[in-house]
Write an enzyme that holds these catalytic residues in place. Structure first.
Site, mmCIF file in Angstrom:
data_model
loop_
_atom_site.group_PDB
_atom_site.id
_atom_site.type_symbol
_atom_site.label_atom_id
_atom_site.label_comp_id
_atom_site.label_asym_id
_atom_site.label_seq_id
_atom_site.Cartn_x
_atom_site.Cartn_y
_atom_site.Cartn_z
ATOM 1 N N ASP A 119 0.838 -1.195 0.000
ATOM 2 C CA ASP A 119 0.000 0.000 0.000
ATOM 3 C C ASP A 119 0.874 1.246 0.000
ATOM 4 O OD1 ASP A 119 -2.368 -1.473 0.077
ATOM 5 O OD2 ASP A 119 -2.346 -1.575 2.263
ATOM 6 N N TYR B 249 5.895 -8.880 8.345
ATOM 7 C CA TYR B 249 5.622 -7.460 8.533
ATOM 8 C C TYR B 249 5.848 -7.051 9.985
ATOM 9 C CZ TYR B 249 3.024 -7.956 4.134
ATOM 10 O OH TYR B 249 2.657 -8.233 2.835
#
Length: 311
Positions: free
Chosen positions: A43, A71
């Protein structure tokens, strides 16, 4: 040697506030490359590992896109947004003041293993060829059906309410912002993702990643080739065979190839026991081809064959 002769993997540390497509376009311009692609969108607000495939290596992207991801993230409790992240419009608020660290740890653990997620309506998935985020911005949101993903590990790193810092190791296709929202709802107060950094993608790590400024400097000095990861090192863990001159000629002319001809051993993983990929290496240790083997089938299928190295 010009950028169109550069072939390999460049791991980029994507900054925030730029799209993955924007990073790819920037790398393509800096390297004067003919083609550049990536193996999984981040994103715009997110940062971290973006695996860029340069020139011939773009043909490997379809095999690499399913690699595991990792992540580091921060979710903020008490606020939900329409995009599920910090860039969106607030759509709900909840009281987080009674949430304990024990409750957070317990809620997080419920999302380990195989879980079902509904992809966010603001995402790069497409509906009839149009990205979902484009439709959502038009006021025509499309909800894709829920799908199963796998969270291999999720761990809370720090709690400073309303913020919770955590790390997650997961399968491709997992939306960490959706994970944050679901955890927030499990806690009864809602949440959104406020920070996201991809630390690993398909075996490539943040430690290997170059900033765009570093890529620009390497390009200016003509040394970017030194930081390109060879195509032979992609698809780590897949079996491979070393081809002699005769086998290479057969590969490059598209002749029939059998498991016996390539001398694939019985314990060579997917290439011997079921569906999978087999890397064919030339005499210089360069990747010459990728073959597909299907269970119960003696012949290999050609996935891609690479041109002889220049020079």
């Amino acid at each position: 040697m010009g950028g169109k002769h550069l072939n390999g993997i460049l791991v980029v540390n994507k900054p925030a506030a730029i799209s993955s497509a924007g990073v790819v376009a920037h790398v393509k311009r800096l390297l004067a490359a003919g083609r550049v692609g990536h193996t999984g969108t981040l994103d715009p607000f997110a940062r971290g590992v973006l695996v860029c495939c340069v020139n011939q290596a773009t043909r490997l992207a379809r095999f690499m896109v399913q690699g595991r991801k990792a992540y580091a993230a921060v979710m903020t409790l008490g606020v939900e947004t329409d995009t599920q992240d910090v860039t969106g419009r607030v759509v709900a608020r909840g009281d987080w003041t009674g949430v304990s660290e024990a409750a957070i740890a317990s809620a997080v653990r419920r999302f380990e293993g195989a879980i079902v997620q509904s992809p966010p309506v603001f995402s790069a998935l497409k509906h009839e060829g149009v990205p979902l985020y484009t439709l959502a911005r038009r006021g025509q949101p499309v909800q894709k059906p829920p799908r199963e993903v796998h969270v291999h590990r999720i761990r809370v790193l720090a709690v400073a309410l309303p913020e919770v810092r955590f790390e997650v190791h997961c399968s491709a296709g997992t939306y960490v912002r959706t994970l944050a929202v679901d955890i927030g709802r499990e806690l009864g107060c809602g949440a959104h993702l406020s920070e996201l950094t991809r630390t690993e993608s398909g075996g490539f790590s943040l430690e290997q990643a170059l900033t765009l400024e570093e890529v620009e400097d390497l390009s200016r000095r003509g040394t970017v080739r030194e930081r390109l990861i060879p195509m032979a090192q992609a698809l780590a863990g897949w079996p491979e065979v070393a081809a002699d001159r005769r086998l290479l000629e057969n590969v490059r002319t598209g002749r029939r190839l059998t498991r016996r001809e390539l001398s694939v051993p019985p314990d060579a993983g997917p290439a011997a026991a079921g569906d999978g990929l087999l890397k064919v290496m030339d005499e210089q240790g360069e990747l010459a081809a990728v073959l597909l083997f299907k269970a119960g089938q003696d012949d290999f299928e050609y996935a891609c064959v690479f041109a002889r190295p220049e020079g």
